[in-house]
Write a protein that holds these residues in place. Structure first.
Motif, PDB file in Angstrom:
ATOM      1  N   ILE A 205       0.848  -1.195   0.000  1.00  0.00           N
ATOM      2  CA  ILE A 205       0.000   0.000   0.000  1.00  0.00           C
ATOM      3  C   ILE A 205       0.879   1.239   0.000  1.00  0.00           C
ATOM      4  CG2 ILE A 205      -1.736   1.307   1.304  1.00  0.00           C
ATOM      5  CD1 ILE A 205      -2.707  -1.358   2.442  1.00  0.00           C
ATOM      6  N   GLY A 206       0.553   2.160  -0.884  1.00  0.00           N
ATOM      7  CA  GLY A 206       1.284   3.429  -0.886  1.00  0.00           C
ATOM      8  C   GLY A 206       1.948   3.779  -2.205  1.00  0.00           C
ATOM      9  N   PHE A 207       2.026   2.803  -3.128  1.00  0.00           N
ATOM     10  CA  PHE A 207       2.629   3.063  -4.437  1.00  0.00           C
ATOM     11  C   PHE A 207       1.556   3.046  -5.525  1.00  0.00           C
ATOM     12  CE2 PHE A 207       6.243   0.680  -2.379  1.00  0.00           C
ATOM     13  CZ  PHE A 207       7.019   1.799  -2.162  1.00  0.00           C
TER      14      PHE A 207
ATOM     15  N   THR B   4       9.213  -1.164   2.104  1.00  0.00           N
ATOM     16  CA  THR B   4       9.044  -0.447   3.374  1.00  0.00           C
ATOM     17  C   THR B   4      10.070   0.682   3.469  1.00  0.00           C
ATOM     18  OG1 THR B   4       8.261  -2.475   4.412  1.00  0.00           O
ATOM     19  CG2 THR B   4       8.989  -0.725   5.887  1.00  0.00           C
TER      20      THR B   4
ATOM     21  N   ALA C   8      11.425   2.159   1.040  1.00  0.00           N
ATOM     22  CA  ALA C   8      11.160   3.158  -0.011  1.00  0.00           C
ATOM     23  C   ALA C   8       9.908   3.983   0.275  1.00  0.00           C
ATOM     24  CB  ALA C   8      11.019   2.460  -1.358  1.00  0.00           C
ATOM     25  N   GLY C   9       9.219   3.675   1.392  1.00  0.00           N
ATOM     26  CA  GLY C   9       8.091   4.512   1.774  1.00  0.00           C
ATOM     27  C   GLY C   9       6.716   3.895   1.613  1.00  0.00           C
ATOM     28  N   ALA C  10       6.645   2.567   1.547  1.00  0.00           N
ATOM     29  CA  ALA C  10       5.309   1.943   1.498  1.00  0.00           C
ATOM     30  C   ALA C  10       4.596   2.201   2.830  1.00  0.00           C
ATOM     31  CB  ALA C  10       5.437   0.442   1.266  1.00  0.00           C
ATOM     32  N   LEU C  11       3.318   2.525   2.761  1.00  0.00           N
ATOM     33  CA  LEU C  11       2.563   2.698   4.009  1.00  0.00           C
ATOM     34  C   LEU C  11       2.357   1.347   4.684  1.00  0.00           C
ATOM     35  CD1 LEU C  11      -0.217   5.241   3.015  1.00  0.00           C
ATOM     36  CD2 LEU C  11       1.713   5.632   4.542  1.00  0.00           C
TER      37      LEU C  11
ATOM     38  N   PHE D  12     -11.814   3.435  -1.383  1.00  0.00           N
ATOM     39  CA  PHE D  12     -10.901   4.167  -2.253  1.00  0.00           C
ATOM     40  C   PHE D  12     -11.376   4.211  -3.699  1.00  0.00           C
ATOM     41  CE2 PHE D  12      -8.680   2.204   1.238  1.00  0.00           C
ATOM     42  CZ  PHE D  12      -8.094   3.318   1.823  1.00  0.00           C
TER      43      PHE D  12
ATOM     44  N   LEU E  10      -4.338   4.928   5.038  1.00  0.00           N
ATOM     45  CA  LEU E  10      -4.401   5.500   3.697  1.00  0.00           C
ATOM     46  C   LEU E  10      -5.695   6.294   3.523  1.00  0.00           C
ATOM     47  CD1 LEU E  10      -3.266   5.768   0.846  1.00  0.00           C
ATOM     48  CD2 LEU E  10      -4.256   3.552   0.282  1.00  0.00           C
TER      49      LEU E  10
ATOM     50  N   ILE F 230      -5.437   9.599   5.379  1.00  0.00           N
ATOM     51  CA  ILE F 230      -4.547  10.540   4.684  1.00  0.00           C
ATOM     52  C   ILE F 230      -5.297  11.164   3.508  1.00  0.00           C
ATOM     53  CG2 ILE F 230      -2.458  10.718   3.251  1.00  0.00           C
ATOM     54  CD1 ILE F 230      -1.255   8.508   5.105  1.00  0.00           C
TER      55      ILE F 230
ATOM     56  N   LEU G  60       2.749  10.026  -0.780  1.00  0.00           N
ATOM     57  CA  LEU G  60       2.525   8.940   0.189  1.00  0.00           C
ATOM     58  C   LEU G  60       3.825   8.286   0.631  1.00  0.00           C
ATOM     59  CD1 LEU G  60      -0.644   7.175  -1.251  1.00  0.00           C
ATOM     60  CD2 LEU G  60      -0.491   8.618   0.771  1.00  0.00           C
ATOM     61  N   LYS G  61       4.782   8.220  -0.263  1.00  0.00           N
ATOM     62  CA  LYS G  61       6.050   7.558   0.096  1.00  0.00           C
ATOM     63  C   LYS G  61       6.781   8.341   1.200  1.00  0.00           C
ATOM     64  CE  LYS G  61       7.788   7.108  -4.106  1.00  0.00           C
ATOM     65  NZ  LYS G  61       6.693   7.723  -4.897  1.00  0.00           N
TER      66      LYS G  61
ATOM     67  N   ILE H  44       5.271   9.986   3.580  1.00  0.00           N
ATOM     68  CA  ILE H  44       4.568   9.624   4.821  1.00  0.00           C
ATOM     69  C   ILE H  44       4.974   8.216   5.266  1.00  0.00           C
ATOM     70  CG2 ILE H  44       2.298   9.376   5.922  1.00  0.00           C
ATOM     71  CD1 ILE H  44       3.025  12.221   4.850  1.00  0.00           C
ATOM     72  N   GLY H  45       5.120   7.331   4.267  1.00  0.00           N
ATOM     73  CA  GLY H  45       5.521   5.957   4.578  1.00  0.00           C
ATOM     74  C   GLY H  45       6.889   5.927   5.251  1.00  0.00           C
TER      75      GLY H  45
END
Lengths: 304, 102
Positions: free
Chosen positions: A134-136, A180, A182-185, A284, B49, B52, B65-66, B68-69
């Protein structure tokens, strides 16, 4: 107003009151559980949603999800709620086929069991897994995969920033770590050993098609089914057989499937099964609609 | 950088509490700042998510988002109170939130 029944794949999180809700609607669950128990190799003695023996087992969790989904579909029909469309999320396809009258309850259940057995045979001793990221965006995720994860593919797009991936367990563990960083939520490995929607299952899918041809009498669906693979509208046995085959080894796209249903005029969705994973994903997905997981069915039934 | 005043703090708290009450199908009075999102409320990462997205729309922000991640990895959130605090930091600092660690 058009209604779609959506069928979850295999439920990992139950709301806990599924059996109470189903039993308050009809006796379909008891009846279908008894029919399932008559099939060779399926032992539902002492079944409970709290028992890990059932809910923690990869195959049994699919069997239970199938039975609960079919029970709810039957109960809703008896209450006068009929779908205009059906769609199954991944292996939720089998319950959607039962709801559409394409297969009998027993044949649908057999498909669940045979598909699992063929998939397990196809991967042999190799270790595979699926993961949730989640996040990308899809492009960002694909770029990451292209740069060092040749055995991992996107299995499903749930929404713009939520995807499932499938492939070799070793690479998937590394992907979770790197995503993770790299910024995955959120990045995690799912508790499945079969890489659904991966090319490794192409042969298994072909065998499943042979099984369908020999053993299962597919009928036209009473309600159009929206393909999770390419969002075609399916009704005939040939179209459905192709969907069963492709769902096993091809990438699916739940976001596009949901969009297709919305553009087809659906404004009421019923999550026809346990848990509420599909309702959560729908948060979403844009559109003017209502969605009812099992825990909120009272609102739908009260509004009739 | 956006100024976060008492009004915004109250709004964010109310949205977070209402969101979890609705999603977890419990009365809002059962939620406290100490409620664990995962073990007490049965929440999941999709809820982060969703929140946010709710706040970026509400306060007209564009959030990577990255970013924030990456911040979440260093500052993991488990309770409702921690989540409210993080959302306020995101609203206040936006994509500069990682600067807080420097």
């Amino acid at each position: 107003m058009k209604t779609a029944f959506l069928f979850p794949a295999f439920v990992s999180e139950y709301i806990g009151t599924e059996l109470d809700i189903l039993n308050s609607l009809s006796d379909d669950f008891s009846s279908l559980k008894a029919r399932a128990s008559k099939l060779d190799g399926i032992d539902l003695t002492g079944f409970s949603l709290e028992d890990e023996k059932f809910t923690g087992d990869e195959l049994y969790s699919q069997i239970i999800t199938y039975i609960l989904s079919c029970s709810l579909s039957d109960a809703l029909h008896k209450k006068g709620i009929r779908p205009d469309y059906l769609s199954g999320y991944s292996m939720g396809l089998y319950a959607s086929l039962y709801a559409g009258g394409t297969v009998s309850f027993e044949d649908g259940l057999l498909m669940v069991v045979v598909a699992f057995a063929l998939a397990k045979r196809a991967i042999g001793e190799s270790e595979f897994a699926m993961g949730s990221l989640i996040g990308f965006t899809e492009d960002e995720l694909q770029e990451m995969l292209d740069e060092g994860f040749d055995s991992i593919g996107i299995a499903n797009t749930n929404s713009r920033h939520a995807h499932l991936v499938t492939g070799s367990r070793g690479q998937l563990l590394r992907l979770v770590e790197e995503a993770t960083a790299a910024g995955a939520l959120h990045a995690s490995v799912l508790s499945v050993s079969v890489p659904y929607h991966a090319a490794e299952l192409k042969d298994a899918a072909s065998f499943l098609t042979d099984f369908l041809a020999w053993e299962v009498d597919l009928k036209d669906s009473r309600y159009p089914i929206v393909s999770c693979v390419d969002q075609r509208i399916l009704t005939t046995p040939d179209e459905i057989a192709k969907e069963v085959e492709e769902t096993l080894y091809r990438r699916i796209n739940w976001m596009k499937t949901f969009e297709k249903l919305c553009t087809s005029g659906v404004d009421t969705f019923v999550e026809c099964g346990a848990g509420k994973s599909l309702s959560r994903i729908a948060r979403f997905l844009p559109g003017d609609y209502s969605i009812y997981p099992m825990s909120k069915l009272e609102k739908l039934l009260g509004g009739l | 950088m956006m100024q976060v005043d008492d009004k915004i703090k109250a709004e964010v708290r109310e949205v977070v509490y209402d969101f979890f009450a609705e999603e977890c199908e419990i009365d809002v009075s059962e939620i406290t700042d100490d409620s664990n999102i995962f073990t007490d409320l049965g929440g999941d990462s999709l809820m982060f998510l969703a929140l946010i997205e709710i706040f970026t729309k509400k306060y007209d922000q564009e959030i990577d988002l990255k970013t924030i991640g990456k911040y979440s990895v260093k500052h993991p959130v488990e309770t409702i109170g921690e989540l409210v605090d993080m959302q306020l930091l995101i609203i206040e600092h936006g994509n500069n939130i990682l600067e807080l660690d420097r």
